[in-house]
Structure formats: structure tokens, C-alpha cells
Scaffold this active site. Structure first.
Site, PDB file in Angstrom:
ATOM      1  N   CYS A   2      63.312  84.871  45.227  1.00 14.29           N
ATOM      2  CA  CYS A   2      64.227  84.738  46.123  1.00 14.29           C
ATOM      3  C   CYS A   2      65.271  83.355  45.866  1.00 14.29           C
ATOM      4  O   CYS A   2      66.408  83.251  46.433  1.00 14.29           O
ATOM      5  CB  CYS A   2      63.914  84.946  47.696  1.00 14.29           C
ATOM      6  SG  CYS A   2      62.881  86.314  47.648  1.00 14.29           S
ATOM      7  N   HIS A  32      68.619  82.110  52.765  1.00 14.01           N
ATOM      8  CA  HIS A  32      68.176  83.296  52.310  1.00 14.01           C
ATOM      9  C   HIS A  32      67.854  84.049  53.214  1.00 14.01           C
ATOM     10  O   HIS A  32      67.077  83.603  54.320  1.00 14.01           O
ATOM     11  CB  HIS A  32      67.014  82.880  51.170  1.00 14.01           C
ATOM     12  CG  HIS A  32      66.168  84.322  50.898  1.00 14.01           C
ATOM     13  ND1 HIS A  32      66.633  85.345  50.495  1.00 14.01           N
ATOM     14  CD2 HIS A  32      64.859  84.361  50.858  1.00 14.01           C
ATOM     15  CE1 HIS A  32      65.874  86.261  50.291  1.00 14.01           C
ATOM     16  NE2 HIS A  32      64.595  85.743  50.601  1.00 14.01           N
ATOM     17  N   ASN A  42      65.773  92.243  53.194  1.00 14.48           N
ATOM     18  CA  ASN A  42      65.601  90.846  52.150  1.00 14.48           C
ATOM     19  C   ASN A  42      65.954  91.508  50.907  1.00 14.48           C
ATOM     20  O   ASN A  42      65.374  92.257  50.427  1.00 14.48           O
ATOM     21  CB  ASN A  42      64.346  90.475  52.429  1.00 14.48           C
ATOM     22  CG  ASN A  42      63.918  89.421  51.456  1.00 14.48           C
ATOM     23  OD1 ASN A  42      64.819  89.215  50.554  1.00 14.48           O
ATOM     24  ND2 ASN A  42      62.815  88.467  51.854  1.00 14.48           N
TER      25      ASN A  42
HETATM   26  O1  UT7 Z   1      61.994  86.735  50.608  1.00 12.96           O
HETATM   27  C1  UT7 Z   1      60.792  85.955  49.993  1.00 12.96           C
HETATM   28  C2  UT7 Z   1      60.146  85.344  51.290  1.00 12.96           C
HETATM   29  N1  UT7 Z   1      59.576  86.192  52.279  1.00 12.96           N
HETATM   30  C3  UT7 Z   1      59.523  85.916  53.560  1.00 12.96           C
HETATM   31  O2  UT7 Z   1      60.057  84.967  53.855  1.00 12.96           O
HETATM   32  C4  UT7 Z   1      58.750  86.642  54.251  1.00 12.96           C
HETATM   33  C5  UT7 Z   1      58.235  85.821  55.348  1.00 12.96           C
HETATM   34  N2  UT7 Z   1      57.216  86.502  56.145  1.00 12.96           N
HETATM   35  C6  UT7 Z   1      57.714  87.304  57.183  1.00 12.96           C
HETATM   36  O3  UT7 Z   1      58.794  87.288  57.507  1.00 12.96           O
HETATM   37  C7  UT7 Z   1      56.506  87.659  58.186  1.00 12.96           C
HETATM   38  O4  UT7 Z   1      55.289  87.138  57.684  1.00 12.96           O
HETATM   39  C8  UT7 Z   1      56.404  89.369  58.182  1.00 12.96           C
HETATM   40  C9  UT7 Z   1      57.672  89.895  58.881  1.00 12.96           C
HETATM   41  C10 UT7 Z   1      56.064  89.859  56.654  1.00 12.96           C
HETATM   42  C11 UT7 Z   1      55.343  89.737  59.122  1.00 12.96           C
HETATM   43  O5  UT7 Z   1      55.325  89.295  60.375  1.00 12.96           O
HETATM   44  P1  UT7 Z   1      54.198  88.544  61.223  1.00 12.96           P
HETATM   45  O6  UT7 Z   1      54.533  88.184  62.507  1.00 12.96           O
HETATM   46  O7  UT7 Z   1      53.896  87.326  60.305  1.00 12.96           O
HETATM   47  O8  UT7 Z   1      53.118  89.477  61.229  1.00 12.96           O
HETATM   48  P2  UT7 Z   1      51.622  89.558  60.731  1.00 12.96           P
HETATM   49  O9  UT7 Z   1      51.476  89.663  59.419  1.00 12.96           O
HETATM   50  O10 UT7 Z   1      51.049  88.268  61.372  1.00 12.96           O
HETATM   51  O11 UT7 Z   1      51.001  90.832  61.625  1.00 12.96           O
HETATM   52  C12 UT7 Z   1      50.900  90.697  62.981  1.00 12.96           C
HETATM   53  C13 UT7 Z   1      50.671  92.135  63.357  1.00 12.96           C
HETATM   54  C14 UT7 Z   1      49.277  92.848  62.739  1.00 12.96           C
HETATM   55  O12 UT7 Z   1      48.478  93.459  63.581  1.00 12.96           O
HETATM   56  P3  UT7 Z   1      47.237  92.883  64.396  1.00 12.96           P
HETATM   57  O13 UT7 Z   1      46.547  92.433  63.163  1.00 12.96           O
HETATM   58  O14 UT7 Z   1      47.673  91.609  65.433  1.00 12.96           O
HETATM   59  O15 UT7 Z   1      46.805  93.838  65.313  1.00 12.96           O
HETATM   60  C15 UT7 Z   1      50.082  93.634  61.627  1.00 12.96           C
HETATM   61  O16 UT7 Z   1      48.753  94.650  61.311  1.00 12.96           O
HETATM   62  O17 UT7 Z   1      51.552  92.936  63.069  1.00 12.96           O
HETATM   63  C16 UT7 Z   1      51.182  94.142  62.245  1.00 12.96           C
HETATM   64  N3  UT7 Z   1      52.173  94.621  61.722  1.00 12.96           N
HETATM   65  C17 UT7 Z   1      53.022  95.657  61.782  1.00 12.96           C
HETATM   66  N4  UT7 Z   1      52.890  96.426  62.992  1.00 12.96           N
HETATM   67  C18 UT7 Z   1      53.834  97.060  62.919  1.00 12.96           C
HETATM   68  C19 UT7 Z   1      52.346  93.886  60.355  1.00 12.96           C
HETATM   69  N5  UT7 Z   1      53.417  94.844  59.644  1.00 12.96           N
HETATM   70  C20 UT7 Z   1      53.736  95.611  60.713  1.00 12.96           C
HETATM   71  C21 UT7 Z   1      54.808  96.729  60.665  1.00 12.96           C
HETATM   72  N6  UT7 Z   1      54.742  97.377  61.861  1.00 12.96           N
HETATM   73  N7  UT7 Z   1      55.657  96.914  59.804  1.00 12.96           N
END
Ligand code: UT7
Length: 315
Positions: A113, A241, A271
Site C-alpha cells: 500500500c 492511504h 482499500n
Molecule cells: O492497506 C494495508 C493496511 N491494512 C490496514 O490498514 C488494515 C488495518 N486493520 C483494520 O482495518 C482492522 O483491524 C480490520 C477492519 C481488519 C478488523 O477490525 P477490528 O476492529 O480490528 O476487528 P478484529 O479483527 O479485532 O475483530 C473483532 C471481532 C471478532 O469477533 P470476536 O472475536 O470479538 O467475537 C472478529 O471475529 O469482529 C469479528 N469480525 C467480524 N465480524 C463481522 C472480524 N471481521 C468481521 C466481519 N464481520 N467482516
């Protein structure tokens, strides 16, 4: 070193749009979760278009806006992690389609990215050693090819598109003061290559990358300001970004950036990795929000883990 300025921008996105509701038919997610956690409403996927077609459309628009001729271009770099072919470089395929001359230095650059920022940095250096004064810098991705539809933590995020910039190197112009950094973290975000037994899917530790982005953006912004000798008030527009609306909000709050000085299109494109910054720049120019004399700060971050920043003006 003589600096570069943007002469013209162009962009291209595939026609097929996939909404959060469409995605929720395939994986266990919801419109509400995706929108509140990322800011994404829909993204574009190539169904018939290729990466090269997107690049060519974006490049032709950028060349038309700049009012130059392709034979004046001395450097063509495509930043991408999702090319149509491993060889030749996408840049060589663009060269063929738009008729760049044989002495044009054409190659692809892989910095995830941060790719568009790394490509701008590199182009400024190269144009200082080049008899021609124009460069074509493209960020292009077809990330829909790399999505694992069993991993809801990644498949909801990414989209396809391309943005292109024609840059000009001018005698006595200030350098863009580019910062290009990388950390040698090979697990946080990766895609296996063709030699691996694992399928080539995007693998990401989302939380780790999120923390990295929130920490790195301010450091990168401060370094760019110091290197260019600019203050925040001297920046007309901030382009981040487009990875997650919450990451951008964090930077905007920390630096008290007013609403009219930044822009987001992550809601429509998701993204798009190396394409995200030029997609924003191109829309800003198309909408007349930036014009000749506008000074823009660009900040990118991603796999590597890498980061890049610069302050660039529109010619
Ligand atoms: O461009 C390159 C750089 N990339 C980035 O900058 C990405 C940076 N990271 C992010 O944007 C975020 O970390 C994500 C959007 C990928 C994920 O969001 P998050 O708030 O960090 O979620 P998480 O991975 O901590 O997951 C929280 C909860 C989990 O459930 P439990 O374990 O709390 O029950 C996940 O299983 O959300 C759940 N979850 C979802 N639920 C519904 C993860 N993805 C999803 C989903 N829909 N798509």
C-alpha cells in the site's frame, strides 16, 4: 536535487460494484459491521477488465489532463502487488498500449500500500538523471484475485482500481521530501508467491497493522514536514492511504485537520492498496478541489511493514 510536481491525474475503476449486502451473502458479516469498523459501503471488482486496461485508461486520462505527449515521458513506474503477469512488468504492457518510446525506463515496483509513495520518491530521483522531464507514476491493483472468501477479516476490505499521475521535474523546484521506510515484518501482511504450496491469498493480522498505522502516520507526517521545511498550515490538502476510516480519523483528530482539507473515497472503493492515493488525488483534481499551486501531503502505509510520505504540489 530538482523536485517534481503533478501535471495531471487520471483514474479508472471496474464497472462491477459489490455492496456490503452482497458480501454478506458470501461470508458471515453485515453491512453494519463493515461500515462502522471500516467505513466501506462498496468496492469495485474486475469481472472483465484487466489490470493493464485499468492502468492504460488511467494513464491516458492523466496524459490528456497534463497536455503532454507520451514521447516526452522518460520514466514509467507501476506500483502493484497484483499484476496480470509476473513478466513482463505491467509498465512494459502500458508502454506498448500508449506508445512510450524505447528509451523510457519502464518497470513495476512492489511496496504494497506504500507503493505509490515509493514510486513517486523513485521517480523524482530518476528524473534528475534523465534527459526527459516527465514521469508516469501509476498505482494499480486487482486485489479481488487474492481474496480468501473464507476469511471475513480480509475479504470485506479490498477492491480494484488504478490511478495515474504525470509528474514533471523542474529546474529549482523544491523536492517532495519523500520518506520511504520499511520494518522487515514479513508476517503482518503477506501474499504467498507462485512457488508456495499455499494459495496466493491476502493474509493479514488486522489488529497489528491497525496499531502500526496509527503509530506510524504521525511519525511520518512529522518527518515529512521537517524534511520539506513546511508547517501544517502550509498544506492545502491531506491524502491518506484509504485503509480504514478509523485510521484516518485518528490522524485527522491528532492534527486538528479541518474537514475541507482531507478527502475519503474508501466508502466507494474499499482499500485498493497502491491505487488508493492516486485514486483520491485524481478525484480531487477532477472535482476542482486541487489545482495549479495546491500543495498536498501524501501518507501511505502497508505490508512490509512499509510507510511513505511526501509533500507534492500541482504544477
Ligand atoms: O492497506 C494495508 C493496511 N491494512 C490496514 O490498514 C488494515 C488495518 N486493520 C483494520 O482495518 C482492522 O483491524 C480490520 C477492519 C481488519 C478488523 O477490525 P477490528 O476492529 O480490528 O476487528 P478484529 O479483527 O479485532 O475483530 C473483532 C471481532 C471478532 O469477533 P470476536 O472475536 O470479538 O467475537 C472478529 O471475529 O469482529 C469479528 N469480525 C467480524 N465480524 C463481522 C472480524 N471481521 C468481521 C466481519 N464481520 N467482516
Amino acid at each position: 536535487m530538482n523536485g517534481i510536481k503533478i501535471r495531471g491525474m487520471g483514474h479508472a475503476v471496474p464497472s462491477h460494484a459489490a455492496s456490503n449486502v452482497d458480501i454478506a451473502q458470501v461470508v458471515d458479516t453485515s453491512d453494519e459491521w463493515i461500515l462502522t469498523r471500516t467505513g466501506i459501503r462498496e468496492r469495485r471488482y474486475c469481472t472483465e477488465e484487466t489490470s493493464v486496461q485499468l492502468c492504460v485508461e488511467a494513464a491516458e486520462k492523466a496524459i490528456a489532463v497534463s497536455g503532454i505527449s507520451p514521447d516526452e515521458i522518460g520514466v514509467c513506474i507501476v506500483a502493484t502487488l497484483s499484476p496480470d503477469r509476473m513478466i513482463p512488468a505491467t509498465a512494459c504492457m502500458v508502454q506498448k498500449e500508449i506508445g512510450l518510446e524505447e528509451d523510457t525506463l519502464c518497470y513495476d515496483l512492489s511496496a504494497a500500500c506504500s507503493g505509490f509513495l515509493f514510486a513517486l520518491h523513485t521517480t523524482e530521483c530518476l528524473l534528475n538523471a534523465c534527459p526527459k522531464k516527465y514521469g508516469l507514476v501509476i498505482g494499480a491493483e486487482v486485489l479481488s484475485r487474492l481474496l480468501d472468501w473464507t476469511d471475513r477479516g480480509t475479504c470485506i476490505l479490498f477492491g480494484d482500481g488504478a490511478g495515474a499521475a504525470v509528474v514533471e521535474c523542474g529546474e529549482g523546484w523544491p523536492s517532495i521530501g519523500a520518506i520511504s521506510g520499511s520494518r522487515g515484518d514479513v508476517e503482518a501482511l503477506y501474499v504467498e508467491g507462485p512457488g508456495s504450496e499455499e494459495r496466493s491469498y491476502i493474509r493479514m493480522d488486522g489488529k497489528k497493522v491497525f496499531r502500526f498505522a496509527v503509530e506510524t502516520i504521525p511519525k511520518c507526517m512529522d518527518q515529512v514536514l521537517e524534511k520539506t521545511g513546511r508547517t501544517l498550515d502550509e498544506i492545502d490538502f491531506f491524502v491518506f492511504h484509504q485503509a480504514n476510516v478509523r485510521i484516518i480519523d485518528h490522524a485527522v483528530r491528532k492534527y486538528h485537520i479541518p474537514k475541507e482539507k482531507y478527502y475519503m473515497n474508501i466508502d466507494r472503493y474499499g482499500n485498493t492498496s497502491a491505487a488508493s492515493i492516486p485514486l483520491v488525488l485524481s478525484e480531487l483534481q477532477e472535482q476542482g478541489k486541487v489545482h495549479s499551486g495546491s500543495r498536498v501531503m501524501l501518507i501511505g502505509f502497508g505490508g512490509g511493514l512499509t510507510w511513505g510520505g511526501a509533500v507534492i504540489e500541482f504544477a
